[in-house]
Design a protein around this motif. Structure first.
Motif, PDB file in Angstrom:
ATOM      1  N   PHE A 230       2.189  13.219   4.797  1.00 33.88           N
ATOM      2  CA  PHE A 230       1.631  11.704   4.648  1.00 33.88           C
ATOM      3  C   PHE A 230       1.304  10.983   3.360  1.00 33.88           C
ATOM      4  O   PHE A 230       1.198  10.942   2.877  1.00 33.88           O
ATOM      5  N   LEU A 231       2.639   9.853   3.430  1.00 34.38           N
ATOM      6  CA  LEU A 231       2.602   9.903   1.779  1.00 34.38           C
ATOM      7  C   LEU A 231       2.409   8.076   2.324  1.00 34.38           C
ATOM      8  O   LEU A 231       2.732   7.491   3.165  1.00 34.38           O
ATOM      9  N   GLY A 232       1.922   7.966   1.213  1.00 31.39           N
ATOM     10  CA  GLY A 232       1.271   6.364   0.639  1.00 31.39           C
ATOM     11  C   GLY A 232       2.391   5.484   0.551  1.00 31.39           C
ATOM     12  O   GLY A 232       3.426   5.878  -0.139  1.00 31.39           O
ATOM     13  N   VAL A 233       1.923   4.223   0.397  1.00 28.22           N
ATOM     14  CA  VAL A 233       2.916   2.949  -0.549  1.00 28.22           C
ATOM     15  C   VAL A 233       2.785   3.627  -1.610  1.00 28.22           C
ATOM     16  O   VAL A 233       2.593   4.164  -2.744  1.00 28.22           O
ATOM     17  N   SER A 260      -3.668   1.906   8.321  1.00 25.07           N
ATOM     18  CA  SER A 260      -4.263   0.913   7.803  1.00 25.07           C
ATOM     19  C   SER A 260      -4.917   1.119   6.438  1.00 25.07           C
ATOM     20  O   SER A 260      -5.070  -0.062   5.920  1.00 25.07           O
ATOM     21  N   LYS A 261      -5.646   2.281   6.244  1.00 16.23           N
ATOM     22  CA  LYS A 261      -6.657   2.568   4.610  1.00 16.23           C
ATOM     23  C   LYS A 261      -5.678   2.436   3.670  1.00 16.23           C
ATOM     24  O   LYS A 261      -5.489   2.481   2.573  1.00 16.23           O
ATOM     25  N   MET A 262      -3.842   2.834   4.144  1.00 15.10           N
ATOM     26  CA  MET A 262      -3.149   3.071   2.595  1.00 15.10           C
ATOM     27  C   MET A 262      -3.165   1.790   1.705  1.00 15.10           C
ATOM     28  O   MET A 262      -2.445   1.851   0.712  1.00 15.10           O
ATOM     29  N   SER A 263      -3.886   0.336   3.004  1.00 13.26           N
ATOM     30  CA  SER A 263      -3.637  -1.063   1.744  1.00 13.26           C
ATOM     31  C   SER A 263      -4.637  -0.796   0.507  1.00 13.26           C
ATOM     32  O   SER A 263      -4.668  -1.288  -0.511  1.00 13.26           O
ATOM     33  N   ASP A 264      -5.390   0.184   0.276  1.00 15.69           N
ATOM     34  CA  ASP A 264      -6.220   0.526  -0.615  1.00 15.69           C
ATOM     35  C   ASP A 264      -5.630   1.726  -1.721  1.00 15.69           C
ATOM     36  O   ASP A 264      -6.564   2.869  -1.657  1.00 15.69           O
ATOM     37  N   LEU A 265      -4.900   1.483  -1.845  1.00 19.80           N
ATOM     38  CA  LEU A 265      -3.877   2.903  -2.316  1.00 19.80           C
ATOM     39  C   LEU A 265      -4.648   3.983  -3.179  1.00 19.80           C
ATOM     40  O   LEU A 265      -4.965   5.197  -3.766  1.00 19.80           O
TER      41      LEU A 265
END
Length: 592
Positions: A230-233, A260-265
């Motif tokens: 899994f990759l984040g932004v 939705s958690k990816m917003s807080d990278l």
């Protein structure tokens, strides 16, 4: 190479060490990451849109190599050993890599002929085709083998559903029995029922020994895979592990909440600690043994045969191509009542039009197919020549039909005052115009190789044709040095001039005693239908490309190009330049 044979061997297919992908203007596509993928595993690459999933996939398979870091395939450096490694890799991008005009069997047969070692018997190819179709569950009852329906092998690709086309694309890759298969969002065009059958067939492939790395954005796909990356932004690796543990890792109830958690990278990165991998123990795959180089002649033969099959199966387009010379020839015959310089001009321009229009979409429309075959073993020269051979055959038919219409119309309807004035010599004219059309075909292929989509190509085609018309010496006189030099780079000038020379040469060498070679285009004191004032002159003289008064003043270059052999040489030089430009454009599309 990070291999230590003294340590316990671990069955790994892929190892990436500190790979990063950077783009111009300091844009980061992939942050530094390391990962290992075990042999025979089914791995999903997931993450929000634009996070770098496809970028990571292309870094791992060589389609768009990492800017820094190392990737090892079965223990061999991807970059250093690409020619060897690439044939153990299967890759299906998001776009289809199959021709829609061919049947399923022909698609797979030609792919096998182009990829398998030279001399592979048809019996073995048929066995492989049946095997891959069975492994992808394409030979079952629900795939089109019901009572009264065609077997799927006999169907054209364009008749298949989106899911079936995607499986055929994968089948093409499986023909060579790759040890690793990369798939870029293969489930996107599929309905839920098809997805279930499709992913089960992929899981079976993995269990049989093929490592599969699949980009997906669908949470339900996790039910079929062995591992998820899994990759984040901004291309950060935030999770690698079992699919049923990802929600627990992020302390959420569903995979949707992971997105939705990816917003807080920053918080996500802080909580992720990559597992330590035994990066020293890769397994060399025995399938990577070298084989004899592919025969360029064999590849050219099968490329040309496949391309001819594609053109013949595209009935509507082929009909339009064959109607072009009839329609244009008919219009010329209708508009002109006498064989004038305007007819010569339009005949040359028509030959250029045939070549450019025939070829302008032929590379760009199959760019995903070209790029994938190029990654495997496609030779650029054989690819270009295969296109040129078939397109030249079509151009030859068009030119013969067009010249025949012009020839017979003006011969049958020759005016009384100039009975010998019509297109001649016939076959020499066909040969010269065919050469012009072949050269124009290369112009079209260059446009098709240079631009990235069909819309751009078709926008540029008229811009390319306008100089051929304006600089031919008919629409306006070439009376300045700069305009004359510009005309040297156009087929319109050399085509019109060379064709006019053929007409003049015929009268000069024939036993016909007449002063009338060609009726002037605009001559109020010359020929009139009801009051003949016969003042005719040579075709080349009417063009005025070598005006002696302008040559004496030093405005025009003069007689350096004033013969048919030089005209032909100029066309050949322009053709060679176009060929080089096509080669360079296609080379720039190479992955590694």
């Amino acid at each position: 190479m990070p291999i230590n044979t003294n340590m316990k061997e671990k069955d790994l297919s892929i190892q990436a060490i500190g790979i990063t992908k950077k783009y111009p203007k300091n844009k980061i596509g992939l942050q530094p990451l390391s990962l290992e993928i075990k042999n025979k595993s089914f791995v999903a690459l997931m993450g929000p849109s634009g996070c770098g999933k496809s970028t990571l996939l292309k870094c791992l398979n060589g389609d768009n190599p990492a800017t820094s870091g190392e990737v090892y395939i079965n223990g061999l450096s991807l970059i250093d050993n690409y020619d060897l490694v690439k044939k153990s890799i299967g890759y299906v991008p998001q776009d289809d890599i199959i021709h829609r005009e061919l049947s399923v069997y022909k698609t797979l047969f030609y792919a096998a002929k182009l990829r398998l070692p030279d001399g592979t018997p048809k019996e073995e190819i048929d066995i492989r085709i049946n095997k891959v179709l069975k492994s992808l569950k394409l030979n079952q009852h629900d795939q089109g083998n019901q009572q009264g329906q065609k077997d799927i092998k006999d169907k054209k690709v364009k008749e298949l559903s989106g899911g079936q086309r995607k499986r055929i694309s994968i089948a093409v890759e499986l023909l060579t029995e790759p040890s690793i298969l990369f798939l870029d969002e293969p489930t996107s065009p599929l309905d839920p029922e098809t997805i279930d059958s499709f992913l089960k067939s992929l899981r079976d492939l993995a269990q049989e020994g093929t490592t599969i790395i699949m980009v997906t954005h669908k949470p339900e796909d996790l039910n079929y895979v062995d591992e998820v990356v899994f990759l984040g932004v901004k291309g950060h690796l935030v999770y690698k592990g079992l699919p049923n543990k990802i929600t627990e890792h992020f302390n959420v109830d569903s995979i949707i909440e992971v997105y939705s958690k990816m917003s807080d990278l920053e918080k996500v990165k802080k909580n992720y600690h990559p597992p330590k991998e035994d990066s020293h123990s890769l397994n060399l795959n025995p399938k990577l043994n070298k084989r004899r180089p592919d025969s360029s002649f064999q590849q050219l033969y099968w490329l040309a045969k496949r391309y001819l099959n594609i053109k013949l199966n595209d009935h509507s387009n082929l009909l339009l191509l064959l109607l072009q010379p009839i329609i244009i020839g008919g219009l010329v015959s209708l508009v002109f009542s006498e064989f004038r310089i305007g007819v010569i001009f339009l005949t040359a321009i028509s030959a250029i039009w045939f070549g450019v229009s025939n070829s302008a979409k032929e590379i760009v429309s199959e760019l995903p197919i070209y790029k994938r075959e190029r990654m495997y073993n496609l030779n650029i020269n054989t690819y270009i020549v295969s296109k040129l051979l078939i397109l030249s055959l079509i151009a030859l038919i068009q030119v013969v039909v067009f010249v025949a219409i012009i020839y017979f119309n003006f011969k049958i309807n020759a005016i009384t005052e100039f009975p010998e004035t019509y297109l001649r010599p016939f076959w020499e004219s066909v040969g010269f115009l065919f050469m012009i059309s072949c050269s124009a075909t290369l112009i079209g292929l260059f446009l098709s190789s240079y631009f990235s989509n069909t819309e751009k190509v078709m926008t540029v085609v008229p811009i390319t044709l306008m100089p051929q018309i304006m600089l031919a010496g008919v629409m306006t006189k070439l009376d300045t040095r700069f305009i004359e030099i510009l005309s040297f780079f156009t087929l319109g000038r050399w085509g019109t001039e060379g064709f006019a020379r053929l007409q003049d040469t015929y009268f000069e060498n024939s036993a016909i005693e007449t002063e009338s070679v060609l009726i002037p285009e605009f001559n109020p004191d010359g020929y009139h239908k009801n009051d003949c004032k016969c003042e005719a002159s040579g075709a080349l003289n009417q063009l005025g490309l070598y005006d002696e008064s302008l040559i004496d003043k030093g405005v025009l270059i003069g007689g350096a190009f004033n013969n048919l052999a030089t005209n032909v040489l100029a066309v050949l030089i322009l053709s060679f330049i176009m060929y080089l430009l096509i080669f360079i454009s296609l080379s720039k599309k190479d992955s590694i």
